[in-house]
Design a protein around this motif. Structure first.
Motif, mmCIF file in Angstrom:
data_model
loop_
_atom_site.group_PDB
_atom_site.id
_atom_site.type_symbol
_atom_site.label_atom_id
_atom_site.label_comp_id
_atom_site.label_asym_id
_atom_site.label_seq_id
_atom_site.Cartn_x
_atom_site.Cartn_y
_atom_site.Cartn_z
ATOM 1 N N THR A 52 1.854 -3.802 32.351
ATOM 2 C CA THR A 52 1.395 -2.995 33.488
ATOM 3 C C THR A 52 0.840 -3.899 34.582
ATOM 4 O O THR A 52 1.166 -3.735 35.773
ATOM 5 C CB THR A 52 0.322 -1.989 33.040
ATOM 6 N N THR A 91 5.779 2.472 29.242
ATOM 7 C CA THR A 91 4.832 1.870 30.186
ATOM 8 C C THR A 91 5.460 1.768 31.574
ATOM 9 O O THR A 91 4.827 2.116 32.583
ATOM 10 C CB THR A 91 4.401 0.477 29.680
ATOM 11 N N GLU A 93 8.007 3.548 32.820
ATOM 12 C CA GLU A 93 8.212 4.877 33.392
ATOM 13 C C GLU A 93 6.902 5.474 33.885
ATOM 14 O O GLU A 93 6.865 6.108 34.951
ATOM 15 C CB GLU A 93 8.896 5.781 32.376
ATOM 16 N N THR A 94 5.821 5.270 33.154
ATOM 17 C CA THR A 94 4.511 5.767 33.590
ATOM 18 C C THR A 94 4.082 5.069 34.874
ATOM 19 O O THR A 94 3.637 5.711 35.834
ATOM 20 C CB THR A 94 3.460 5.549 32.484
ATOM 21 N N TRP A 95 4.221 3.735 34.897
ATOM 22 C CA TRP A 95 3.852 2.954 36.081
ATOM 23 C C TRP A 95 4.629 3.462 37.300
ATOM 24 O O TRP A 95 4.062 3.684 38.364
ATOM 25 C CB TRP A 95 4.140 1.470 35.824
ATOM 26 N N GLU A 97 6.224 6.422 37.727
ATOM 27 C CA GLU A 97 5.873 7.810 38.060
ATOM 28 C C GLU A 97 4.579 7.877 38.860
ATOM 29 O O GLU A 97 4.467 8.638 39.827
ATOM 30 C CB GLU A 97 5.742 8.664 36.796
ATOM 31 N N LEU A 98 3.587 7.084 38.464
ATOM 32 C CA LEU A 98 2.298 7.089 39.157
ATOM 33 C C LEU A 98 2.416 6.635 40.606
ATOM 34 O O LEU A 98 1.598 6.998 41.444
ATOM 35 C CB LEU A 98 1.289 6.196 38.426
#
Length: 160
Positions: A52, A91, A93-95, A97-98
């Protein structure tokens, strides 16, 4: 009338040693590898926290990243590799999306076929294909990331 700056695109071959290639807003392509091997005293989530932080640093130094492409692996050599890949993918995909950054997995065969003409090319063939395009990858992870980036640029990668 000036040309529009190139979109900053990040391509990743996810794994403990992650290959990366990025085309910056200036159109220049740089690539390399980064290790997310856990340290002796690291907790289970440290590799993902470091990933991240690395993504954020790439975004800060070379971005803003406007699209991300990654190798979409369906079969892994072992359970550990599958777990690492899944954690890195979640990780990533979350990064993304945010931050509202579009991302897309690209099937392994698609990348290999685009780079070499063969959907089942081996690691050396991928390295050789990168050399033929003027790159000097240190290993197959970097060669794969370069191939993903070139695929995205040359086919528009599905993300408009």
């Amino acid at each position: 009338m000036s040309a529009e700056p190139a979109r900053t695109i990040l391509a990743l071959d996810l794994g403990t040693t992650t290959g990366w290639a990025i085309r910056g807003f200036d159109g220049l392509i740089t690539s390399g590898t980064v290790s997310f091997k856990p340290g002796r005293y690291d907790g289970g989530g440290m590799r993902y926290l470091r990933f991240t932080n690395w993504l954020s640093e790439i975004d800060r130094l070379s971005g803003p990243v406007e699209a991300i492409y990654f190798e979409e692996v369906r079969r892994h050599a072992g359970t550990d590799a599958a777990h690492v890949y899944g954690g890195l993918m979640a990780t990533l995909e979350t990064w993304a999306e945010l931050r509202g950054v579009p991302y897309q997995g690209v099937p392994v065969g698609t990348i290999k076929r685009h780079a070499t003409g063969h959907g089942n090319a081996n690691k050396q063939a991928m390295i050789d294909a990168a050399h033929k395009r003027g790159f000097s990858p240190t290993d197959d992870n970097e060669a794969d990331a370069i191939a993903i980036l070139l695929w995205a640029i040359e086919t528009q990668g599905g993300l408009a």
